[in-house]
Design an enzyme around this catalytic site. Structure first.
Site, mmCIF file in Angstrom:
data_model
loop_
_atom_site.group_PDB
_atom_site.id
_atom_site.type_symbol
_atom_site.label_atom_id
_atom_site.label_comp_id
_atom_site.label_asym_id
_atom_site.label_seq_id
_atom_site.Cartn_x
_atom_site.Cartn_y
_atom_site.Cartn_z
ATOM 1 C CE LYS A 102 -3.623 2.273 2.636
ATOM 2 N NZ LYS A 102 -4.594 2.220 3.721
ATOM 3 C CE LYS A 120 5.735 -0.965 10.184
ATOM 4 N NZ LYS A 120 4.733 -0.320 9.329
ATOM 5 N N GLY A 150 -4.937 -1.940 4.918
ATOM 6 C CA GLY A 150 -4.087 -3.049 4.464
ATOM 7 C C GLY A 150 -4.725 -4.412 4.705
ATOM 8 N NE ARG A 151 -6.474 -4.112 10.844
ATOM 9 C CZ ARG A 151 -5.854 -2.947 10.985
ATOM 10 N NH1 ARG A 151 -4.705 -2.739 10.371
ATOM 11 N NH2 ARG A 151 -6.363 -1.990 11.736
ATOM 12 C CG HIS A 198 -4.138 -36.305 16.663
ATOM 13 N ND1 HIS A 198 -4.329 -37.540 17.242
ATOM 14 C CD2 HIS A 198 -5.111 -36.168 15.737
ATOM 15 C CE1 HIS A 198 -5.359 -38.138 16.669
ATOM 16 N NE2 HIS A 198 -5.859 -37.320 15.751
ATOM 17 C CD GLU A 232 9.164 -6.058 7.285
ATOM 18 O OE1 GLU A 232 8.901 -4.939 6.792
ATOM 19 O OE2 GLU A 232 8.921 -6.344 8.470
ATOM 20 C CD GLU A 250 -1.862 -4.564 11.377
ATOM 21 O OE1 GLU A 250 -2.487 -4.309 10.343
ATOM 22 O OE2 GLU A 250 -0.646 -4.849 11.367
#
Ligand code: F6P
Length: 543
Positions: free
Chosen positions: A208, A507, A270-271, A387, A214, A356
């Site tokens: 965005k 950050k 973003g999400r 399990h 990253e 978030e």
């Protein structure tokens, strides 16, 4: 948006009393007293059936929860969102992911501009691009057709598309490899590209902001990887890189042609962005028609949320059940267990969506909250989880509400696998709810000393969410269900669900530490970081 603290509402007080009353009851008893309960506490929303009968609730609890939603202004807040008000007040933005899935003929004016034609213009460009890649009309720089697509992005620019490409694999072109690189750890890039040919690989740089460390690091590495294959010829970049971003300038700076840039808008969080051009990798995998079916599924759930009466409103109900357990039963975590292998990335996707959004501790009035907000969300596909951590869910000391998600038909009807899968899902719901009493354990002839260990208290709540089959439309409905559930909870908790200031501090510190690591800065760090830095340096020297 109304700024009211939930704890001052009369319904909150009433719910505190209700919890004490319900504590004295059992799900066994409640099912026994009301044979209609399974049918009564069942909701349908589009293709989804939501069985919420195994919750620690009755009609009085539900009535109080609905009153709380009204007192906290949920319907008005929802309408404000759908109308494009700037409900993301800390960033002064509208919150309009719902506009991304409006049909072409709809109209929604935001800040004086109808956004629907823009949404469809970008969707049409995406479609045109995908058809060219699929037909071989879009070629790599050496003339080879594209056989692999790598999306580079992180968070909302990765999790949704990565989850959806996996979820909709049965609808995808199997001759096109679609991968996702997100981590700044080079291993991610190296392993995902190891067996790919740069001449037939297309990178989608999804960000965005187009500034995320990253993503920009991985994008630069990808560009170099591509250039290395073409002897440094920079013209190759145009044929092997496209971008998805709101930041056209930064995209151009990187060297991606504006024609190969797919835009979206600041009113898409973003999400909440997987229906925007951020879904380009999904469209490449499953094709435009399936992608549009997915959007229609989202839209159907948006309409349901907007128009269904409170008592039949699935996102509202799931949101309220969450409030019930988090705020009145002390539940700290929530598990989502898909009994569908294709949904293996769904819990990871939901983690960002939920945590978030609602991992906040300051109310919309700017004061610290004195009530719990978003829970810790986690999960793994069933039956694997059974399990591993289900022991704790059945007999541990924590109350963990669970959503179990399953489908009537599998895409891989092999032998009796699917019957076994579904039998397990239903069995877990029953075991959690009804447990096994001391008397039942004794009646099985269990040695007395083992009896306490084999008792299951039950009364562990779950929702069972079912649909005919996992299709693009059903996936859209399912995601929108959770998006709106998160919205409802944020309104009631009186927090801002659409910002994420909590990711900023780390950050900034990482940037300063990086400066020191690279020898580009001599800024003093906090004592703990200074010490770790010297440990790291001495370890590297030894290595
Ligand atoms: O750091 C968190 C975050 O801002 C998320 O909200 C977002 O989805 C992710 O980073 C990626 O951001 P971008 O798409 O701008 O690269």
């Amino acid at each position: 948006m109304k700024k009211v603290d939930p704890i001052v509402q009369p319904a909150w007080k009433q719910l505190k009393e209700e919890v004490e009353r319900i504590r004295g009851r059992t799900l066994r008893g409640m099912f026994h007293e009301d044979p209609e309960r399974p049918a009564k506490y069942l909701l349908s929303a589009g293709d989804l059936l939501i069985d919420y009968s195994c919750n620690l609730i009755d009609d009085h609890v539900l009535a109080a929860l609905f009153r709380l939603a009204l007192d906290c202004g949920v319907p008005d807040a929802r309408d404000e969102m759908f109308r494009g008000h700037h409900i993301n007040e800390t960033e002064d933005r509208a919150v309009l992911h719902v506009a991304l899935r409006l049909p072409r003929e709809a109209s929604l004016v935001v800040d004086g501009r109808d956004v629907v034609p823009e949404v469809h213009r970008v969707l049409d460009r995406m479609e045109d691009f995908v058809r060219r890649v699929w037909s071989g009309g879009w070629k790599g720089y050496s003339g080879e057709r594209i056989r692999s697509v790598v999306n580079i992005g992180i968070g909302g620019s990765d999790l949704g598309p990565a989850m959806a490409v996996e979820a909709l694999k049965p609808f995808s072109r199997r001759d096109l490899t679609v991968r996702f690189v997100s981590n700044v750890d080079a291993t991610d890039f190296v392993e995902k590209t190891r067996d790919l040919d740069p001449r037939s690989t297309l990178f989608i740089i999804s960000s965005k902001t187009f500034t995320t460390q990253e993503t920009m690091t991985n994008a630069a590495t990808a560009r170099q990887w591509c250039l290395d294959a073409y002897g440094g010829d920079r013209r190759a970049v145009e044929r092997h890189f496209v971008a998805v971003s709101t930041n056209r300038e930064k995209v151009a700076e990187f060297g991606i042609h504006p024609e190969n840039t797919f835009e979206f808008w600041d009113w898409v969080g973003g999400r909440y962005s997987m229906c925007s051009a951020i879904g380009l990798s999904v469209m490449l995998a499953i094709g435009p028609d399936h992608f549009r079916q997915m959007l229609a599924g989202f839209h159907a759930m948006d309409n349901h949320f907007r128009t269904a009466p409170m008592e039949r409103n699935a996102p509202l109900l799931l949101g309220l059940l969450g409030i019930w357990y988090v705020n009145f039963w002390g539940a700290e975590t929530w598990a989502v267990i898909p009994y569908e292998q294709y949904l293996q990335r769904f819990p990871a996707y939901l983690q960002q969506l939920d945590m978030e959004s609602n991992g906040k501790s300051v109310s919309r009035s700017g004061r610290p909250v004195t009530w719990q907000t978003g829970p810790i969300l986690w999960g793994e596909p069933g039956t694997n989880g059974q399990h591993s951590f289900f022991q704790l869910l059945h007999q541990g000391t924590h109350l963990v509400p669970i959503d179990l998600i399953g489908f009537a038909r599998s895409h891989n009807e092999l032998g009796d696998h699917h019957q076994k899968l579904i039998a397990n899902m239903f069995a877990q719901a029953s075991a959690l709810a009804f447990g096994r009493t001391r008397e039942e354990v004794e009646a099985e002839g269990t040695p007395e000393r083992l009896v306490p260990f084999r008792v299951f208290n039950g009364n562990r709540p779950c929702n069972v969410i079912m649909a005919p089959q996992l299709t693009p439309s059903v996936l859209g409905q399912l995601i929108a269900l959770y998006e709106h559930k998160v919205f409802v909870q944020g309104v009631i908790w009186n927090i801002y669900s659409f910002d994420q200031w909590g990711v900023e501090l780390g950050k900034g510190i990482a940037g300063r530490i990086l400066g020191r690591l690279k020898g580009e800065s001599d800024e003093e760090l906090d004592p703990a970081a200074e010490h770790r830095l010297s440990l790291y340096r001495s370890l590297r020297e030894k290595g």
